[in-house]
Design a protein around this motif. Structure first.
Motif, PDB file in Angstrom:
ATOM      1  N   GLU A 117       0.845  -1.189   0.000  1.00 39.79           N
ATOM      2  CA  GLU A 117       0.000   0.000   0.000  1.00 39.79           C
ATOM      3  C   GLU A 117       0.883   1.244   0.000  1.00 39.79           C
ATOM      4  OE1 GLU A 117      -3.371   0.244   0.149  1.00 39.79           O
ATOM      5  OE2 GLU A 117      -3.899  -1.878   0.347  1.00 39.79           O
ATOM      6  N   GLU A 128      -6.680  -4.802 -11.313  1.00 40.32           N
ATOM      7  CA  GLU A 128      -5.813  -3.642 -11.100  1.00 40.32           C
ATOM      8  C   GLU A 128      -4.678  -3.576 -12.126  1.00 40.32           C
ATOM      9  OE1 GLU A 128      -5.342  -1.627  -7.512  1.00 40.32           O
ATOM     10  OE2 GLU A 128      -6.107  -3.300  -6.321  1.00 40.32           O
ATOM     11  N   SER A 182      -7.264   0.970 -11.292  1.00 34.14           N
ATOM     12  CA  SER A 182      -6.448   1.126 -10.087  1.00 34.14           C
ATOM     13  C   SER A 182      -7.300   1.502  -8.892  1.00 34.14           C
ATOM     14  CB  SER A 182      -5.380   2.203 -10.292  1.00 34.14           C
ATOM     15  OG  SER A 182      -4.618   2.373  -9.116  1.00 34.14           O
ATOM     16  N   ASN A 183      -6.970   0.898  -7.753  1.00 38.03           N
ATOM     17  CA  ASN A 183      -7.423   1.393  -6.463  1.00 38.03           C
ATOM     18  C   ASN A 183      -6.362   2.343  -5.918  1.00 38.03           C
ATOM     19  OD1 ASN A 183      -9.949   0.038  -6.058  1.00 38.03           O
ATOM     20  ND2 ASN A 183      -8.799  -1.875  -5.764  1.00 38.03           N
ATOM     21  N   PRO A 184      -6.729   3.235  -5.005  1.00 40.60           N
ATOM     22  CA  PRO A 184      -5.747   4.188  -4.475  1.00 40.60           C
ATOM     23  C   PRO A 184      -4.594   3.490  -3.765  1.00 40.60           C
ATOM     24  CG  PRO A 184      -7.989   4.874  -3.929  1.00 40.60           C
ATOM     25  CD  PRO A 184      -8.093   3.486  -4.480  1.00 40.60           C
ATOM     26  N   HIS A 236      -1.969   1.849  -4.900  1.00 45.64           N
ATOM     27  CA  HIS A 236      -1.508   0.558  -5.399  1.00 45.64           C
ATOM     28  C   HIS A 236      -0.623   0.714  -6.634  1.00 45.64           C
ATOM     29  CE1 HIS A 236      -5.010  -1.901  -3.402  1.00 45.64           C
ATOM     30  NE2 HIS A 236      -4.177  -1.345  -2.521  1.00 45.64           N
ATOM     31  N   CYS A 271      -0.404  -2.259  -9.403  1.00 41.65           N
ATOM     32  CA  CYS A 271      -1.047  -2.035 -10.703  1.00 41.65           C
ATOM     33  C   CYS A 271      -0.040  -2.149 -11.841  1.00 41.65           C
ATOM     34  CB  CYS A 271      -1.705  -0.667 -10.742  1.00 41.65           C
ATOM     35  SG  CYS A 271      -3.129  -0.501  -9.663  1.00 41.65           S
ATOM     36  N   TRP A 303     -12.685  -8.592  -6.770  1.00 46.07           N
ATOM     37  CA  TRP A 303     -12.750  -8.887  -5.337  1.00 46.07           C
ATOM     38  C   TRP A 303     -13.186 -10.333  -5.151  1.00 46.07           C
ATOM     39  CZ3 TRP A 303     -11.719  -5.704  -1.074  1.00 46.07           C
ATOM     40  CH2 TRP A 303     -11.940  -6.306   0.165  1.00 46.07           C
ATOM     41  N   ASN A 360      -8.831 -11.460   2.243  1.00 45.69           N
ATOM     42  CA  ASN A 360      -9.861 -10.430   2.070  1.00 45.69           C
ATOM     43  C   ASN A 360     -10.931 -10.518   3.150  1.00 45.69           C
ATOM     44  OD1 ASN A 360      -8.730  -9.141  -0.112  1.00 45.69           O
ATOM     45  ND2 ASN A 360      -9.892 -10.285  -1.630  1.00 45.69           N
ATOM     46  N   ILE A 402     -19.574  -3.251  -0.620  1.00 37.54           N
ATOM     47  CA  ILE A 402     -18.763  -3.852  -1.679  1.00 37.54           C
ATOM     48  C   ILE A 402     -19.607  -4.747  -2.574  1.00 37.54           C
ATOM     49  CG2 ILE A 402     -17.949  -5.950  -0.497  1.00 37.54           C
ATOM     50  CD1 ILE A 402     -15.138  -5.138  -1.679  1.00 37.54           C
ATOM     51  N   ARG A 443     -17.845  -5.805 -12.257  1.00 32.62           N
ATOM     52  CA  ARG A 443     -17.432  -4.554 -11.618  1.00 32.62           C
ATOM     53  C   ARG A 443     -16.807  -3.572 -12.607  1.00 32.62           C
ATOM     54  NH1 ARG A 443     -12.967  -4.150  -6.705  1.00 32.62           N
ATOM     55  NH2 ARG A 443     -12.831  -1.876  -6.608  1.00 32.62           N
ATOM     56  N   SER A 458     -19.794   4.387 -12.583  1.00 34.12           N
ATOM     57  CA  SER A 458     -20.209   4.946 -11.308  1.00 34.12           C
ATOM     58  C   SER A 458     -21.340   5.937 -11.521  1.00 34.12           C
ATOM     59  CB  SER A 458     -19.031   5.647 -10.631  1.00 34.12           C
ATOM     60  OG  SER A 458     -18.554   6.699 -11.437  1.00 34.12           O
TER      61      SER A 458
END
Length: 244
Positions: A83, A130, A134-136, A138, A142, A173, A179, A196, A237, A242
């Motif tokens: 992270e 990813e 991307s997730n924050p 990462h 990624c 996920w 997880n 989620i 997903r 969004s």
């Protein structure tokens, strides 16, 4: 089904999570399965491996051949995540992520190619959504997974004429122990589960067995005309926009 009778498979990171589900699925379908990861595997013949060590991949392939005499399926599943954003990540951490997630699969493939040529074998790399988004925090993860997707296509192009296929699966996920433990560590795990689930069009998160089912298909001879592809397994997903 008995699609892998008489075949030998190596699954890296096969002791837990997605790797465990893949190893079990291949064994259930007749494969002689070996795993490689840190520590012993009580359910499969296994080899201790430190994938940050560049000498480890070739040694593992040699051990599989010494014991089984052949290699038909290589599953590059082992990986790591750190992270950190770009400005917070040290060069050493960046290089470790790329070494484990990208260089180790490259070296495993390189060492396995002479044996896969003999068996007209198959490679399946476990990438990630990813590698597509991307997730924050990462950045290295990624980058390494996007690189693994690119390596998948390159191997398919370079070695297809030799009878070797190479594909990748990009999970979203998935309810691995890691997880699930992360969810249980939240202040309100039930709320997190609802949130989620809501971002997935199918209304839930995934099961490792669902990833393993696709991996088994891609590794099997019935997928003989499938190579160089990245298959997303994410409950829709990545397809969902969004809300404004």
């Amino acid at each position: 089904m008995n699609r892998f009778a008489g075949k030998t498979a190596l699954v890296t990171g096969g002791r837990s999570g997605i790797g465990r589900a893949i190893a079990q699925r291949l064994r259930d379908e007749g494969a002689n399965v070996y795993t490689a990861q840190r520590g012993a595997d009580d359910d499969f013949p296994s080899f201790p491996a430190d994938f940050s060590d560049p000498d480890s991949p070739a040694r593992i392939i040699e051990q599989v051949i010494a014991q089984a005499g052949q290699l038909d399926v290589l599953i590059n599943n082992a990986g790591m995540m750190q992270e950190a954003s770009v400005d917070d990540m040290s060069l050493a951490d960046w290089q470790r992520s790329l070494t484990v997630n990208l260089t180790a699969p490259f070296l495993l493939i390189q060492a396995a190619l002479p044996h896969l040529r003999k068996t007209k074998g198959s490679i399946v790399n476990i990438g990630s959504v990813e590698g597509l988004g991307s997730n924050p925090g990462h950045a290295a993860y990624c980058a390494s997974k996007a690189g693994l997707h690119g390596l998948t296509r390159a191997v398919a192009v370079d070695h297809g004429a030799e009878g070797i296929r190479c594909n990748a699966v990009a999970p979203g996920w998935i309810d691995t122990d890691l997880n699930l433990d992360f969810i249980d560590s939240m202040d309100d795990p039930d709320a997190f589960r609802r949130d989620i689930a809501r971002i997935h069009p199918v209304g839930r998160t995934g099961d490792p067995k669902e990833v393993a089912a696709l991996v088994a298909f891609l590794a099997a001879e019935e997928a003989g005309f499938v190579t160089g592809q990245i298959y997303t397994v994410d409950g829709g997903r990545m397809a969902k926009l969004s809300l404004p």
